[in-house]
Write a protein that holds these residues in place. Structure first.
Motif, PDB file in Angstrom:
ATOM      1  N   GLU A 172       0.812  -1.211   0.000  1.00 19.41           N
ATOM      2  CA  GLU A 172       0.000   0.000   0.000  1.00 19.41           C
ATOM      3  C   GLU A 172       0.850   1.267   0.000  1.00 19.41           C
ATOM      4  N   ASN A 173       2.021   1.225   0.646  1.00 14.34           N
ATOM      5  CA  ASN A 173       2.810   2.458   0.749  1.00 14.34           C
ATOM      6  C   ASN A 173       4.064   2.451  -0.112  1.00 14.34           C
ATOM      7  N   SER A 174       4.229   1.466  -0.970  1.00 13.78           N
ATOM      8  CA  SER A 174       5.416   1.407  -1.827  1.00 13.78           C
ATOM      9  C   SER A 174       5.083   0.681  -3.113  1.00 13.78           C
ATOM     10  N   SER A 175       5.956   0.842  -4.088  1.00 12.44           N
ATOM     11  CA  SER A 175       5.754   0.196  -5.379  1.00 12.44           C
ATOM     12  C   SER A 175       6.715  -0.970  -5.533  1.00 12.44           C
ATOM     13  N   GLU A 176       6.437  -1.815  -6.497  1.00 13.00           N
ATOM     14  CA  GLU A 176       7.326  -2.939  -6.765  1.00 13.00           C
ATOM     15  C   GLU A 176       8.721  -2.456  -7.126  1.00 13.00           C
ATOM     16  N   GLU A 177       8.798  -1.351  -7.867  1.00 15.01           N
ATOM     17  CA  GLU A 177      10.103  -0.798  -8.252  1.00 15.01           C
ATOM     18  C   GLU A 177      10.883  -0.335  -7.034  1.00 15.01           C
ATOM     19  N   GLU A 178      10.198   0.295  -6.077  1.00 16.14           N
ATOM     20  CA  GLU A 178      10.885   0.770  -4.875  1.00 16.14           C
ATOM     21  C   GLU A 178      11.402  -0.397  -4.044  1.00 16.14           C
ATOM     22  N   VAL A 179      10.567  -1.410  -3.869  1.00 15.97           N
ATOM     23  CA  VAL A 179      10.987  -2.572  -3.090  1.00 15.97           C
ATOM     24  C   VAL A 179      12.163  -3.270  -3.751  1.00 15.97           C
ATOM     25  N   GLU A 180      12.104  -3.408  -5.080  1.00 22.49           N
ATOM     26  CA  GLU A 180      13.198  -4.073  -5.797  1.00 22.49           C
ATOM     27  C   GLU A 180      14.498  -3.298  -5.627  1.00 22.49           C
ATOM     28  N   PHE A 181      14.425  -1.967  -5.751  1.00 19.19           N
ATOM     29  CA  PHE A 181      15.633  -1.151  -5.588  1.00 19.19           C
ATOM     30  C   PHE A 181      16.184  -1.268  -4.173  1.00 19.19           C
ATOM     31  N   LEU A 182      15.313  -1.101  -3.165  1.00 15.81           N
ATOM     32  CA  LEU A 182      15.778  -1.123  -1.782  1.00 15.81           C
ATOM     33  C   LEU A 182      16.305  -2.490  -1.381  1.00 15.81           C
ATOM     34  N   SER A 183      15.731  -3.550  -1.941  1.00 14.41           N
ATOM     35  CA  SER A 183      16.218  -4.902  -1.634  1.00 14.41           C
ATOM     36  C   SER A 183      17.672  -5.054  -2.043  1.00 14.41           C
ATOM     37  N   ARG A 184      18.036  -4.392  -3.136  1.00 19.09           N
ATOM     38  CA  ARG A 184      19.443  -4.427  -3.588  1.00 19.09           C
ATOM     39  C   ARG A 184      20.285  -3.398  -2.830  1.00 19.09           C
ATOM     40  N   PHE A 185      19.744  -2.200  -2.708  1.00 19.53           N
ATOM     41  CA  PHE A 185      20.530  -1.074  -2.200  1.00 19.53           C
ATOM     42  C   PHE A 185      20.875  -1.200  -0.720  1.00 19.53           C
ATOM     43  N   ILE A 186      19.910  -1.600   0.113  1.00 20.73           N
ATOM     44  CA  ILE A 186      20.141  -1.641   1.563  1.00 20.73           C
ATOM     45  C   ILE A 186      21.359  -2.490   1.904  1.00 20.73           C
ATOM     46  N   GLY A 187      21.535  -3.590   1.168  1.00 26.53           N
ATOM     47  CA  GLY A 187      22.669  -4.461   1.437  1.00 26.53           C
ATOM     48  C   GLY A 187      24.010  -3.858   1.078  1.00 26.53           C
ATOM     49  N   THR A 188      24.003  -2.745   0.317  1.00 28.49           N
ATOM     50  CA  THR A 188      25.258  -2.089  -0.069  1.00 28.49           C
ATOM     51  C   THR A 188      25.626  -0.938   0.856  1.00 28.49           C
ATOM     52  N   VAL A 189      24.712  -0.552   1.736  1.00 28.03           N
ATOM     53  CA  VAL A 189      24.945   0.653   2.543  1.00 28.03           C
ATOM     54  C   VAL A 189      26.130   0.483   3.487  1.00 28.03           C
ATOM     55  N   GLU A 190      26.061  -0.486   4.367  1.00 25.56           N
ATOM     56  CA  GLU A 190      27.129  -0.645   5.349  1.00 25.56           C
ATOM     57  C   GLU A 190      28.453  -1.085   4.721  1.00 25.56           C
TER      58      GLU A 190
END
Length: 327
Positions: A172-190
């Motif tokens: 409801e509060n996000s799109s498939e594109e946002e989830v796909e991006f964050l699933s990849r990106f979050i793991g690269t932050v630290e």
């Protein structure tokens, strides 16, 4: 703070995004039951989701060795989050960590009839390993049943649900594109921040504090004369690390979450950019690390000022809540 503590706080601080991404991206919408019928996969953190979840886990892993394979770490961490949060909602308790319990991963310290957090630890990773080894699809529920017995009475929690509620991403509060991006990106932050700090003078001095943001703002102002210089290919590693550091610092201090600007107008600063969202009262406050990095070229203190804004709004929110409670 030792390495285990850092990993634990990262686990908790990233709960909202990573748990939401796991539910949306890794758990199926439907599942084929043993009787051949297709059933909707429950994703509500309820006890009834546990048998279906365990069947799904058994379909993913044929042996405990596969569970601990580094290639499966992201999925398994998501599974630990979901299973742990389901237990918390059903029996009460809290996430915890130490040097010996939980196979090096966070675990649940449950409530019992003796009081909050009085139960024996529930090591989530060990439970997953046991389930994959037993292959009965009954382990997840059996653990919950035993914990409920320890609550006494009718097995209901002594206090309200203690599961995390940090605004997890949902359909409801996000799109498939946002989830796909964050699933990849979050793991690269630290990892990205760790690599970036190692390239700086006095790497150990770069910590998630305001003073580091002040120093970074000055560094950006001295390093670049224009935005175009920041966007050159040779500067990509430095700028990418700096953006992650900015975002993660203000996120941790201000209790925000990573989001991604999918489907926004091109002139929106958040468009196609990772940004940090802070929920303050009923309002969203969004800060874009890339934008903050650019403003530092004109005002070296602008990055730290962005953090100050978040802190100020948090203090106002706390004061308002305290005033409401005293009336």
């Amino acid at each position: 703070m030792n390495e285990l503590q850092r990993e634990y706080y990262a686990f908790i601080n990233n709960m909202d995004v990573r748990l939401g991404a796991f539910v949306l991206a890794d758990l199926p919408e439907t599942f084929d039951r043993e009787d051949g019928e297709t059933a909707t996969f429950p994703k509500d953190f309820g006890p009834k989701s546990l048998p279906m979840l365990e069947f799904f886990v058994l379909s993913r892993f044929s042996s405990p060795d596969e569970v601990i394979d580094p290639d499966n770490r992201r999925f398994v961490e998501g599974l630990i989050r979901y299973l742990g949060e389901t237990y918390l909602r059903a029996i009460g308790g809290a996430w915890d960590h130490d040097e010996e319990t939980g196979n090096g991963m966070p675990f649940i310290r449950p409530d019992t009839e003796e009081g909050p957090l009085k139960g024996e630890p529930i090591p989530i990773l060990a439970i997953i390993l046991a389930a994959v080894d037993a292959r009965t699809a009954e382990v997840f529920t059996a653990v919950l049943d035993r914990a409920r017995e320890n609550l006494g009475g009718d097995g209901t929690p002594r206090r309200s649900s203690t599961g995390m509620s940090l605004g997890a991403l949902t359909s409801e509060n996000s799109s498939e594109e946002e989830v796909e991006f964050l699933s990849r990106f979050i793991g690269t932050v630290e990892p990205g921040i760790a690599a970036w700090t190692q390239e700086q003078v006095e790497p150990a001095s770069w910590v998630f504090e305001r003073e580091s943001l002040v120093r970074l703002g000055r560094q950006l102002a001295a390093r670049y004369d224009s935005r175009d210089e920041m966007m050159t290919e040779e500067e990509t590693p430095f700028v990418g690390g700096a953006m992650r550091f900015i975002g993660e610092t203000i996120r941790r201090i201000g209790f925000g979450q990573w989001r991604y600007g999918a489907g926004l107008e091109a002139d929106d600063p958040r468009s196609r950019q990772p940004f940090i969202r802070f929920l303050v009262g009923n309002q969203n406050l969004d800060m874009v690390p890339w934008r903050l990095a650019q403003t530092a070229l004109e005002d070296p203190n602008s990055i730290a000022s962005g953090l100050d804004t978040v802190i100020s709004m948090r203090e106002e929110e706390a004061a308002s809540e305290e005033g409401a409670q005293s009336r």
